[in-house]
Design a protein around this motif. Sequence first.
Motif, short mmCIF file in Angstrom:
data_model
loop_
_atom_site.label_atom_id
_atom_site.label_comp_id
_atom_site.label_asym_id
_atom_site.label_seq_id
_atom_site.Cartn_x
_atom_site.Cartn_y
_atom_site.Cartn_z
N VAL A 3 -2.64 -5.96 74.46
CA VAL A 3 -2.86 -5.13 75.64
C VAL A 3 -3.24 -3.72 75.17
O VAL A 3 -2.75 -3.24 74.14
N ALA A 4 -4.11 -3.07 75.92
CA ALA A 4 -4.53 -1.71 75.59
C ALA A 4 -3.34 -0.77 75.79
O ALA A 4 -2.63 -0.85 76.79
N ARG A 5 -3.13 0.10 74.82
CA ARG A 5 -2.03 1.04 74.86
C ARG A 5 -2.51 2.45 75.13
O ARG A 5 -1.96 3.16 75.97
N LYS A 6 -3.54 2.87 74.40
CA LYS A 6 -4.02 4.24 74.53
C LYS A 6 -5.48 4.28 74.09
O LYS A 6 -5.86 3.62 73.13
N THR A 7 -6.29 5.06 74.79
CA THR A 7 -7.68 5.25 74.41
C THR A 7 -7.92 6.73 74.15
O THR A 7 -7.61 7.57 74.98
N ASP A 8 -8.45 7.02 72.97
CA ASP A 8 -8.85 8.37 72.60
C ASP A 8 -10.37 8.43 72.68
O ASP A 8 -11.05 7.64 72.01
N VAL A 9 -10.90 9.34 73.47
CA VAL A 9 -12.34 9.39 73.72
C VAL A 9 -13.12 9.82 72.48
O VAL A 9 -14.10 9.18 72.11
N ASP A 10 -12.74 10.87 71.83
CA ASP A 10 -13.47 11.39 70.67
C ASP A 10 -12.61 11.30 69.41
O ASP A 10 -12.29 12.31 68.78
N ALA A 11 -12.25 10.10 69.01
CA ALA A 11 -11.36 9.92 67.88
C ALA A 11 -12.05 10.12 66.54
O ALA A 11 -11.43 10.56 65.57
N PHE A 12 -13.33 9.77 66.45
CA PHE A 12 -14.07 9.85 65.19
C PHE A 12 -15.40 10.55 65.41
O PHE A 12 -16.03 10.38 66.43
N SER A 13 -15.82 11.27 64.39
CA SER A 13 -17.15 11.87 64.40
C SER A 13 -17.90 11.40 63.17
O SER A 13 -17.33 11.33 62.08
N PHE A 14 -19.17 11.07 63.35
CA PHE A 14 -20.03 10.70 62.24
C PHE A 14 -21.41 11.26 62.51
O PHE A 14 -22.03 10.92 63.52
#
Length: 65
Positions: free
Chosen positions: A39-50
């Motif tokens: 089950v989805a727990r938490k979503t981070d919108v901008d977790a990584f940058s490349f």
Amino acid sequence: MLQLAIEYAFNITKVDAVQLNVFPENTRAQKCYESVGFVARKTDVDAFSFKDESWGRCNMVIKKA
């Protein structure tokens, strides 16, 4: 394969939960993980940058019954 890995984690290594991260845009993968009980727990919108892109991260968990 996922089900076997989860069973191994719960029954052999005796963990209480298994977590994973998936890109929110990867809905097929999310549905696959949900089909075995994650089950989805938490979503981070901008977790990584490349380079000039930003990627999100959805943390999913399955807990031992």
